[in-house]
Design an enzyme around this catalytic site. Sequence first.
Site: not given
Ligand code: GLA
Length: 353
Positions: A106, A180, A318
């Site tokens: 991210h 997100h 997402e």
């Molecule tokens: C995304 C990732 C997850 C986790 C979340 C945040 O969705 O795929 O594995 O890291 O973000 O906690």
Amino acid sequence: MTIHKRPFGVTREGIPVDLYLLTAAPDFKAAITNFGGIIVSLWTPDRDGNLTDIVLGFDDLRSYEEKHPYFGAIVGRYGNRIANGRFELDGKTYALVQNNGPNHLHGGTRGFDKAVWDAEPVTREDAVGLKLTHTSPDGDEGYPGALRTTVTYWLTNVRVLEIEYEAVTDAPTHVNLTNHSYFNLRGHDAGDILGHEMTLVADHFTPVNDTLIPTGELRPVADTPFDFRGGALIGARIGEDDEQLRFGIGYDHNFVLDPEARGEFKRAARVHEPQTGRVLEAWTTEPGVQFYCGNFLDSTNIGKGGAVYHHRNGFCLETQHFPDTPNQPSFPSTVLRPGQTYRTKTHYRFLTD
Ligand code: GLA
């Protein structure tokens, strides 16, 4: 339709940030801050017209400045993981911040979710919105090129949250922007989401290794717990003895949207919450969607109104390019070059049954 702005606090670096209350209809409102472009609250009606805030989040800026699992945030430069925080582009190797075990996640430790964006309220005949811009300097978290990014949120009077993403660069780089938000269609403080009925318009998903990096395979969902084509309760098969569910501690996987419709705007998901009658549809131009069901929520996040967010109290959709694309030549490309404009859009439509 109205837009009201109020101070949301001052960051640790001393930068003031604001909270914008966007009202598109009496039964459709959102609060969005220019810190991280975070959707703090989103109110939608149930089948009887009762408004509830259906996204997880915090009441105060400080909590958003701390480490948190990306509640409501714009994620960039690269949503999802890049293996070992490395990629090669045009013969040069780039090292990114490794903030998730060996991997980059991210956008790194200070991704777009922690940036203070320039904000401009915008209006349309049928919508109110917020246009956010942010320039990520060359070398930011290890990425090449200065990236100028614009994300525009629109709330329409027919209860659609539209998100438009744009970016330009001055050197070749990789980009994969997403939002997100964690949804709970019963209400942000209403417990687990296992009774939501999920439909994902995907014949394949990208299986992962034990650090959640895709193996490169596009695996058919047929005859697996990943088949959501006909609609299924999120909780129905989540406890099955399945290697992929073990790696994700539940669903935390990228689903492959219709490859024939690549780049086209198409429906990715539909979620129905039977108690309240709320329905959420996700539409996107992106080739994939990460369905994550809050497996890492562990009651340490104290949210709005003192709500404690426990394991699986929210789910994310997402919309994105596939994880680790910079290292996976067979996946649709995330390269952006000078002169090109990165442009994607995602709509979340809120209906009732
Ligand atoms: C995304 C990732 C997850 C986790 C979340 C945040 O969705 O795929 O594995 O890291 O973000 O906690």
